[in-house]
Design an enzyme around this catalytic site. Structure first.
Site, PDB file in Angstrom:
ATOM      1  N   GLY A 113      -0.239   6.853  -1.235  1.00 30.01           N
ATOM      2  CA  GLY A 113       0.532   6.464  -0.419  1.00 30.01           C
ATOM      3  C   GLY A 113       0.285   5.443   0.492  1.00 30.01           C
ATOM      4  CD1 TRP A 169       0.121  -0.358  -2.185  1.00 28.51           C
ATOM      5  CD2 TRP A 169       1.946  -0.860  -3.425  1.00 28.51           C
ATOM      6  NE1 TRP A 169      -0.369  -1.320  -3.044  1.00 28.51           N
ATOM      7  CE2 TRP A 169       0.909  -1.806  -3.823  1.00 28.51           C
ATOM      8  CE3 TRP A 169       3.224  -1.176  -4.026  1.00 28.51           C
ATOM      9  CZ2 TRP A 169       0.543  -2.560  -4.760  1.00 28.51           C
ATOM     10  CZ3 TRP A 169       3.021  -2.040  -5.123  1.00 28.51           C
ATOM     11  CH2 TRP A 169       2.104  -2.739  -5.590  1.00 28.51           C
ATOM     12  CG  ASP A 197       1.684   9.208  -8.516  1.00 28.93           C
ATOM     13  OD1 ASP A 197       1.220   7.925  -8.300  1.00 28.93           O
ATOM     14  OD2 ASP A 197       0.928   9.826  -9.005  1.00 28.93           O
ATOM     15  CG  ASP A 218       5.859  11.038 -16.918  1.00 33.09           C
ATOM     16  OD1 ASP A 218       5.818   9.557 -16.595  1.00 33.09           O
ATOM     17  OD2 ASP A 218       5.526  11.150 -17.992  1.00 33.09           O
ATOM     18  CG  ASP A 234      -0.545  -0.286  -7.291  1.00 34.47           C
ATOM     19  OD1 ASP A 234      -0.635  -1.183  -7.878  1.00 34.47           O
ATOM     20  OD2 ASP A 234      -1.226   0.270  -6.227  1.00 34.47           O
ATOM     21  CE  LYS A 279      -2.125  -0.863 -10.852  1.00 34.91           C
ATOM     22  NZ  LYS A 279      -3.045  -1.075  -9.813  1.00 34.91           N
TER      23      LYS A 279
HETATM   24  C1  LIG Z   1      -3.180   2.508  -8.568  1.00 32.20           C
HETATM   25  S1  LIG Z   1      -2.388   3.957  -8.102  1.00 32.20           S
HETATM   26  C2  LIG Z   1      -1.210   3.695  -6.780  1.00 32.20           C
HETATM   27  C3  LIG Z   1      -1.825   3.422  -5.254  1.00 32.20           C
HETATM   28  C4  LIG Z   1      -0.855   3.279  -4.488  1.00 32.20           C
HETATM   29  N1  LIG Z   1      -0.076   1.975  -4.509  1.00 32.20           N
HETATM   30  C5  LIG Z   1      -1.289   3.354  -2.928  1.00 32.20           C
HETATM   31  O1  LIG Z   1      -1.248   2.290  -2.342  1.00 32.20           O
HETATM   32  O2  LIG Z   1      -1.831   4.351  -2.581  1.00 32.20           O
HETATM   33  C6  LIG Z   1      -1.473   4.219  -9.500  1.00 32.20           C
HETATM   34  C7  LIG Z   1      -0.463   5.618  -9.768  1.00 32.20           C
HETATM   35  O3  LIG Z   1       0.236   5.580 -10.581  1.00 32.20           O
HETATM   36  C8  LIG Z   1       0.389   6.836 -11.141  1.00 32.20           C
HETATM   37  N2  LIG Z   1       1.101   6.861 -12.351  1.00 32.20           N
HETATM   38  C9  LIG Z   1       0.641   6.495 -13.677  1.00 32.20           C
HETATM   39  N3  LIG Z   1       1.418   6.789 -14.452  1.00 32.20           N
HETATM   40  C10 LIG Z   1       2.513   7.180 -13.986  1.00 32.20           C
HETATM   41  C11 LIG Z   1       3.840   7.909 -14.442  1.00 32.20           C
HETATM   42  N4  LIG Z   1       4.071   7.830 -15.687  1.00 32.20           N
HETATM   43  N5  LIG Z   1       4.631   8.474 -13.697  1.00 32.20           N
HETATM   44  C12 LIG Z   1       4.259   8.422 -12.082  1.00 32.20           C
HETATM   45  N6  LIG Z   1       3.062   8.002 -11.537  1.00 32.20           N
HETATM   46  C13 LIG Z   1       2.328   7.686 -12.447  1.00 32.20           C
HETATM   47  C14 LIG Z   1      -0.946   7.373 -11.124  1.00 32.20           C
HETATM   48  O4  LIG Z   1      -0.778   8.925 -10.919  1.00 32.20           O
HETATM   49  C15 LIG Z   1      -1.646   6.774  -9.915  1.00 32.20           C
HETATM   50  O5  LIG Z   1      -1.472   7.633  -8.993  1.00 32.20           O
END
Ligand SMILES: C[S@@+](CC[C@H](N)C(=O)[O-])C[C@H]1O[C@@H](n2cnc3c(N)ncnc32)[C@H](O)[C@@H]1O
Length: 224
Positions: A75, A77, A94, A110, A134, A174
């Site tokens: 959370g 961002w 997420d 998803d 992200d 990203k």
């Molecule tokens: C680097 S983290 C994000 C950090 C966030 N921006 C923060 O500031 O706290 C990446 C996130 O992308 C999520 N993610 C990856 N594939 C996903 C998908 N298909 N659907 C939803 N979320 C996904 C992961 O579960 C992970 O929590």
């Protein structure tokens, strides 16, 4: 845990049951100034500073009214968005559960699910003017595979942004250094006035992560 010779760096003893890799991770976390700052300033992740630094350079948050946060967990961002543009509506998604955040609609599902885009727009109450992603795929340790899997997420995020953004809107995502392929950049350039790549200082040098910032969404009709 013991203090290193300088007294500044925290060393972690390799404990039974902890792999060398997780010991390295723990040591890096304990000595990372962004982790310390995030703790002191109440951010849930050090990633918060990546968005802060990107915004300082590109200024996409100012004036945003509706913001989508793809890959919101834990959370950080969304916390930055809430602090810098408190009036903006925010919806995030997420795979992982996320503790409630004041003023943020959170979906645990998803993003690749066909129902996700509709659910996000419904939660937001209208077209976003900023789509943030992200998202990173869970790594399998094979750099090319990891980059490809994350690229599929970026492509889907871009398709979503182009579908739902209000004219003039922005898309921030990203990408990986080896992965921001020319077809994707061409698609962005067709739809946005400016497309820039950046690696904010908070992004670890050792990580191949980069960000792409596309601003000035042309609107569906104009891009066609
Ligand atoms: C680097 S983290 C994000 C950090 C966030 N921006 C923060 O500031 O706290 C990446 C996130 O992308 C999520 N993610 C990856 N594939 C996903 C998908 N298909 N659907 C939803 N979320 C996904 C992961 O579960 C992970 O929590």
């Amino acid at each position: 845990m013991s203090r290193g010779g300088s007294g500044l760096r925290t060393r972690v003893k390799t404990a039974r049951g902890r792999t060398a890799q997780s010991t390295r991770w723990l040591e890096r976390q304990l000595n990372d100034p962004y982790v310390k700052r995030a703790k002191a300033e109440g951010y849930r992740s050090r990633a918060a500073y990546k968005l802060t630094e990107l915004d300082e350079r590109f200024g996409f948050l100012k004036g945003s009214k509706r913001v989508v946060d793809l890959g919101i967990a834990p959370g950080g961002w969304s916390q930055v968005v809430r602090r810098l543009v408190p009036k903006a509506a925010v919806a995030g998604i997420d795979l992982l559960p996320v503790d409630p955040l004041d003023g943020v609609a959170i979906l645990q599902m998803d993003f690749m699910d066909d129902a996700a885009p509709g659910r996000l727009i419904e939660a937001l109450g209208g077209a976003p003017d900023l789509v943030l992603s992200d998202m990173a795929a869970n790594t399998v340790g094979h750099p090319q595979t990891d980059a490809l899997r994350t690229m599929a997420l970026v492509e889907t995020a871009l398709a979503f942004a182009v579908d739902v953004l209000a004219p003039g809107g922005a898309f921030v995502a990203k990408v990986f250094a080896g992965g921001a392929d020319s077809a994707l950049v061409a698609e962005m350039k067709r739809n946005f006035a400016t497309v820039k790549h950046a690696k904010p200082p908070a992004s670890r040098k050792a990580s191949s992560e980069w960000y792409v910032v596309a601003q000035g969404f042309k609107g569906r009709a104009e891009a066609e």
